[in-house]
Design a protein around this motif. Structure first.
Motif, PDB file in Angstrom:
ATOM      1  N   GLY A   1       2.883  -4.467   2.840  1.00  0.00           N
ATOM      2  CA  GLY A   1       2.486  -3.464   2.127  1.00  0.00           C
ATOM      3  C   GLY A   1       3.044  -3.443   0.545  1.00  0.00           C
TER       4      GLY A   1
ATOM      5  N   ASP B   1      -9.099  -2.575   3.933  1.00  0.00           N
ATOM      6  CA  ASP B   1      -8.174  -1.897   2.628  1.00  0.00           C
ATOM      7  C   ASP B   1      -6.817  -1.596   2.870  1.00  0.00           C
ATOM      8  OD1 ASP B   1     -10.651  -1.147   0.675  1.00  0.00           O
ATOM      9  OD2 ASP B   1     -11.208  -0.890   2.667  1.00  0.00           O
ATOM     10  N   HIS B   2      -6.507  -1.484   4.340  1.00  0.00           N
ATOM     11  CA  HIS B   2      -5.257  -0.959   4.684  1.00  0.00           C
ATOM     12  C   HIS B   2      -4.512  -2.065   5.419  1.00  0.00           C
ATOM     13  CE1 HIS B   2      -6.427   3.134   3.524  1.00  0.00           C
ATOM     14  NE2 HIS B   2      -7.555   2.755   4.198  1.00  0.00           N
ATOM     15  N   ILE B   3      -4.892  -3.241   5.351  1.00  0.00           N
ATOM     16  CA  ILE B   3      -4.192  -4.257   5.824  1.00  0.00           C
ATOM     17  C   ILE B   3      -2.620  -4.426   4.958  1.00  0.00           C
ATOM     18  CG2 ILE B   3      -5.115  -6.295   4.491  1.00  0.00           C
ATOM     19  CD1 ILE B   3      -5.072  -7.900   7.326  1.00  0.00           C
ATOM     20  N   PRO B   4      -1.807  -4.657   5.781  1.00  0.00           N
ATOM     21  CA  PRO B   4      -0.401  -4.699   4.856  1.00  0.00           C
ATOM     22  C   PRO B   4      -0.256  -6.020   4.204  1.00  0.00           C
ATOM     23  CG  PRO B   4       0.071  -4.037   7.196  1.00  0.00           C
ATOM     24  CD  PRO B   4      -1.275  -4.436   7.077  1.00  0.00           C
TER      25      PRO B   4
ATOM     26  N   GLU C   1      -5.599  -4.006  15.970  1.00  0.00           N
ATOM     27  CA  GLU C   1      -5.115  -3.759  14.413  1.00  0.00           C
ATOM     28  C   GLU C   1      -4.742  -4.753  13.830  1.00  0.00           C
ATOM     29  OE1 GLU C   1      -1.504  -1.007  12.522  1.00  0.00           O
ATOM     30  OE2 GLU C   1      -2.051  -0.898  14.775  1.00  0.00           O
TER      31      GLU C   1
ATOM     32  N   LYS D   1     -13.646  -5.234   3.718  1.00  0.00           N
ATOM     33  CA  LYS D   1     -13.217  -3.851   4.279  1.00  0.00           C
ATOM     34  C   LYS D   1     -12.116  -3.880   5.071  1.00  0.00           C
ATOM     35  CE  LYS D   1     -18.258  -2.617   4.116  1.00  0.00           C
ATOM     36  NZ  LYS D   1     -18.692  -3.739   3.180  1.00  0.00           N
TER      37      LYS D   1
ATOM     38  N   ARG E   1      -9.567  -7.139   0.123  1.00  0.00           N
ATOM     39  CA  ARG E   1      -9.237  -6.198   0.817  1.00  0.00           C
ATOM     40  C   ARG E   1     -10.579  -5.339   0.928  1.00  0.00           C
ATOM     41  NH1 ARG E   1      -3.966  -3.084  -0.698  1.00  0.00           N
ATOM     42  NH2 ARG E   1      -4.733  -3.357  -2.685  1.00  0.00           N
ATOM     43  N   LYS E   2     -11.357  -5.053  -0.269  1.00  0.00           N
ATOM     44  CA  LYS E   2     -12.500  -4.194  -0.547  1.00  0.00           C
ATOM     45  C   LYS E   2     -13.613  -5.050   0.232  1.00  0.00           C
ATOM     46  CE  LYS E   2     -14.699  -4.189  -4.098  1.00  0.00           C
ATOM     47  NZ  LYS E   2     -15.273  -4.089  -5.502  1.00  0.00           N
TER      48      LYS E   2
ATOM     49  N   THR F   1      -2.814  -6.958  11.023  1.00  0.00           N
ATOM     50  CA  THR F   1      -1.550  -6.633  10.196  1.00  0.00           C
ATOM     51  C   THR F   1      -1.335  -7.785   9.078  1.00  0.00           C
ATOM     52  OG1 THR F   1      -0.128  -7.968  11.862  1.00  0.00           O
ATOM     53  CG2 THR F   1      -0.520  -5.662  12.291  1.00  0.00           C
TER      54      THR F   1
END
Length: 426
Positions: free
Chosen positions: A178, A221-224, A132, A219, A215-216, A134
């Motif tokens: 975040g 997108d949700h990396i803090p 995952e 791919k 981020r896009k 981070t």
């Protein structure tokens, strides 16, 4: 040179077009598999004729002119490769390119380019192993090899000088833990991170303009945390910030009678009018709130910015004058070698444990022409061109080199040339 090296075995002809045939011949060296020509990019009819006769176009035009060639490439169904960032104008050609079965591949040099490809290889490898992600921070610097540093700045021009002068203008955007963060230009060279790279030393890194868009593209997108930045030798940014604070990197305002001004008078004209000292250097140190014999002031003085020498530039902006001055001071000497440094810092969780993967690249140039910058920007373009000619890439539309069928063969061939990343994980 790379494309000419493989021209005979791959059986292709390389056409090099420049402002004059003489300039083009300097690049081809009259190689038997080459054609050197003069080309005016504004000659629509002739430009289209040359593009139509080609199988692939590599555009090394100034970034604002890529769109001129790209429009022809889409309508004539010819793939195009550049080392430049995707512009909104190029992005707008995506639908037409897809409909015409054409690939417009951008950001395929060093940074942007090798940074994207090496990052995607790491991401895909980690994600396929259940990690995952981070945090991702990536920094690149086009510098002088330490053994050839002979000025206080530790810097010489190895790339477009204008881009160096205007670097960082606008607001830098990134995300950390975040939360979105924004750094305006007037603070950019003060908000630094110290980066240590094995076998290269310590550097200071400042944020690039827009990290969020990747981020896009990556791919993730949700990396803090995601930040992309630029590296300089320690001490550079504090002194460069003095030019920023004074206004000497402004490229919008034409200076009255600029050709008759001395560099000292230029500085004086930008200092606050209530300056009490008769000495420009003392006034500058007061303005910067530092001692006149501080390293920062010594670095500024070494550029000649306090000299009585006339600028000699008509209708010039402060940025143009500063560039003109520094181009005389920060010259790559005959025997100098430049250095590329790139580092990725990837934090991830796996099996409940936190890890940091550090991937670094250090490349030194051969000479003034075969610089590390030239190699690391040029080789990816050449490798991709050959992949396209061999039908190994089937993408259409506007893309970055973030796809496996691009980055895997490119990184593999770069590795065979000694352009190799070193990794360690803790």
């Amino acid at each position: 040179n790379y494309l000419l090296k493989h021209a005979a075995s791959d059986n292709y002809l390389l056409t090099v077009a420049d402002l004059s045939q003489e300039l083009a011949v300097q690049k081809t060296g009259n190689h038997p598999h080459s054609v050197a020509m003069a080309l005016d990019i504004n000659n629509d009819e002739y430009r289209r004729k040359i593009i139509e006769a080609s199988d692939i176009v590599i555009s090394l035009l100034p970034p604002a002119l890529h769109i001129v060639a790209a429009g022809d490439c889409v309508s004539l169904k010819k793939p195009m490769v550049t080392a430049s960032y995707i512009s909104p104008a190029i992005e707008a050609l995506n639908e037409s390119a897809v409909n015409n079965g054409v690939l417009l591949l951008n950001e395929c040099g060093l940074d942007p380019g090798i940074d994207h490809m090496s990052a995607m290889e790491i991401f895909h490898r980690l994600l396929e192993n259940g990690a995952e992600l981070t945090s991702f921070k990536s920094y690149t610097g086009g510098l002088i090899a330490p053994e050839y540093v002979d000025n206080l700045w530790g810097y010489k021009f190895t790339w477009n000088p204008k881009n160096v002068i205007l670097a960082g203008q606008g607001t830098a955007k990134y995300i950390e833990n975040g939360r979105y963060h924004y750094i305006p230009y007037n603070r950019l060279f003060r908000q630094l991170e110290t980066i240590e790279i094995e076998n290269a030393g310590k550097f200071e890194g400042y944020a690039n303009r827009d990290s969020l868009a990747y981020r896009k593209h990556y791919k993730i997108d949700h990396i803090p945390t995601l930040l992309r930045g630029t590296l300089r030798h320690e001490g550079f940014c504090k002194a460069w910030d003095a030019f920023v604070q004074l206004g000497l990197t402004d490229d919008n305002c034409i200076i009255e009678n600029s050709e008759t001004l001395s560099y000292k008078e230029l500085v004086q004209s930008f200092l606050p009018s209530d300056t009490k000292s008769n000495s420009v250097e003392q006034s500058m140190s007061d303005f910067l709130h530092c001692e006149i014999d501080s390293k920062e002031m010594l670095m500024l003085k070494s550029t000649g910015i306090f000299d009585d020498k006339k600028t000699g530039l008509k209708n010039a902006t402060a940025a143009m004058i500063l560039q003109h001055l520094l181009e005389q001071k920060w010259v790559l000497k005959k025997d100098d070698k430049d250095m590329i440094v790139m580092v990725h810092l990837v934090d991830y969780l796996q099996s409940g444990k936190a890890h940091r993967l550090t991937s670094s690249l250090v490349v030194k140039g051969n000479d003034q022409v075969q610089t590390a910058m030239a190699k690391t920007v040029g080789y990816p373009l050449g490798i991709v061109a050959r992949l396209l000619l061999k039908g190994k890439i089937s993408l259409t539309g506007v893309h970055l080199p973030t796809h496996k069928d691009i980055y895997i063969p490119v990184l593999r061939e770069l590795d065979s040339m000694g352009i190799t990343f070193s990794e360690k994980t803790i």
